[in-house]
Design a protein around this motif. Sequence first.
Motif, mmCIF file in Angstrom:
data_model
loop_
_atom_site.group_PDB
_atom_site.id
_atom_site.type_symbol
_atom_site.label_atom_id
_atom_site.label_comp_id
_atom_site.label_asym_id
_atom_site.label_seq_id
_atom_site.Cartn_x
_atom_site.Cartn_y
_atom_site.Cartn_z
ATOM 1 N N GLY A 106 0.903 -1.190 -0.031
ATOM 2 C CA GLY A 106 0.144 -0.065 0.111
ATOM 3 C C GLY A 106 0.849 1.447 0.033
ATOM 4 O O GLY A 106 0.520 2.251 -0.611
ATOM 5 N N LEU B 21 -1.863 -3.743 -6.275
ATOM 6 C CA LEU B 21 -3.107 -4.463 -5.480
ATOM 7 C C LEU B 21 -3.557 -5.640 -5.795
ATOM 8 O O LEU B 21 -3.792 -6.544 -4.895
ATOM 9 C CB LEU B 21 -4.179 -3.499 -5.650
ATOM 10 N N ARG C 202 -8.517 2.036 4.712
ATOM 11 C CA ARG C 202 -7.849 1.619 3.839
ATOM 12 C C ARG C 202 -8.590 0.218 2.949
ATOM 13 O O ARG C 202 -8.428 -0.091 1.934
ATOM 14 C CB ARG C 202 -6.620 0.844 4.649
ATOM 15 N N ASP D 60 -6.918 5.836 -3.713
ATOM 16 C CA ASP D 60 -5.563 5.274 -3.670
ATOM 17 C C ASP D 60 -4.918 6.105 -2.457
ATOM 18 O O ASP D 60 -3.985 5.524 -1.898
ATOM 19 C CB ASP D 60 -4.792 5.630 -4.836
ATOM 20 N N ILE E 227 -5.814 4.109 0.559
ATOM 21 C CA ILE E 227 -4.863 2.986 0.764
ATOM 22 C C ILE E 227 -3.613 3.332 1.432
ATOM 23 O O ILE E 227 -2.977 2.754 2.301
ATOM 24 C CB ILE E 227 -4.622 2.229 -0.662
ATOM 25 N N SER F 252 -2.219 2.488 5.180
ATOM 26 C CA SER F 252 -1.069 1.454 5.053
ATOM 27 C C SER F 252 0.334 2.091 5.955
ATOM 28 O O SER F 252 1.033 1.380 6.508
ATOM 29 C CB SER F 252 -0.441 1.328 3.729
#
Length: 358
Positions: free
Chosen positions: A29, A52, A102, A122, A125, A129
Motif C-alpha cells: 500500500g 493491489l 484502507r 488510492d 490506501i 497503510s
Amino acid sequence: MTLETFWFIIIGVLWTGYFVLEGFDFGVGMSLPVLGKGKDKEDTDKRRRVLLNTIGPFWDGNEVWLLTAGGATFAAFPAWYGTMFSGFYLALLLILVALIVRNMGFEYRHKRDSDAWRRGWDLCIIIGSVLPPLLLGVALTNIVHGVPITRDVHNEYIFTGNLFTLLNPISLLGGLVFVGLSLTHGFHFIALKTTDEIRARSRALATRVGLVTAVLAVVLLLWVGIEHGKVSSWITTVIAAVALLAAIWFNLKGKEGLAFIGSTVTWAMAVATYFLALYPNVMPSSTDSKWDLTISEAASSHLTLQIMTGAAVVFTPIAIAYTAWNYWVFRRRISVDHIPPAVDPLKGVHSGEQVESR
C-alpha cells in the motif's frame, strides 16, 4: 510451563503472524505512489492495479491475525487488555479508522472509471497503510519500554499518562522501524510476485529502504536490550539483524524468495525480542517497578485458559492449513499485461476487473 506463560507465547505468535503477513500488505500500500507511477494515466492505473492484485487474495485474511491477537488478549489476560486499551485508546481508535478507510479503498477504487475517484481511494490506501504500522510500533514499543501505571483504591491497574506521554524518543523510533520493515517486506513481496520493470524497481527500492531500516532497527533493538534485555532477547536481536542483512544481500543477488524469507525472519525475531524483553510482565510501569503488571496478575482463571487451549488446539491447524492453501493457489507472478482496460461497472463489468478486491 504454566497456561499463563503458554498464552503469553501464543499472543506473541499471533502478533508475529500479523506483522509477517500484514506487514507486506502495508508495504504494498505504501509503494503505490512510487512503484505505481507510470508514463501516463492509463499506465499508472495498470501499475497500481498490479500492485493491489499482488495482495488481493490475502489482505483481508491477514487482518484476522490482529483480531485474533486482540481477542486472545481480552480472553486470556483481561487486566492487560483493560489497562492497555485505557492507555492507548486514541491510538487504537486511529488504527481502527485507518484500517477501515484502507479496506474501503481496496473495495471501492474500481467501482467507477474515474481518475479522480481512483486517486482519492488510492490516497486512502496509502494513508491507511502508513498509520497502522507507525502507531502499532509506537504502542508496542511503549509497552516494552514501560508506561505510567499504578493501582487505584480498588487495587485495579490504571494508566496515569496521556497521549504525549506515549510520544517519547524510543516509541517514535519504534514506529519508524515498523514502517521501514513493512515497506522493505512489501518491496520483497512485490519483487517476488511481479515481472519486468515493477520487479526491477521494487528490488532497487528494497535495498535502499532496507539499509536505512537496518540501521534504525539495530538502534531500536539495542535500546530495548539495554533497558530490559535478557540472554534470549539478545539472541533474537542478533538473529533479526543478521536476517535483515541477509535479506538485503539476497535481494541484490536477485533471489527474491530468499530475500522475502529474510525479512520474514526479521519480523519474527523483532517481535520475539519484544516479548522476551517484556516477560514476565505484560505492562511494566515507568512510575515504579512495584506496579508492574505481570502475566500471573493479568491472567484469567485456570478454567478459562484450559477451555481456550482446547479451542486453539482444534482450530489453529485448520486456520494455518487454509492460509497456506490460499497462498499456494495464488502463487504466480503477475504483470501489467495481465490487467484489462478499466471499465465503469455501471456500464459493463470487464471480466477480472474486480480481482484486486479479492
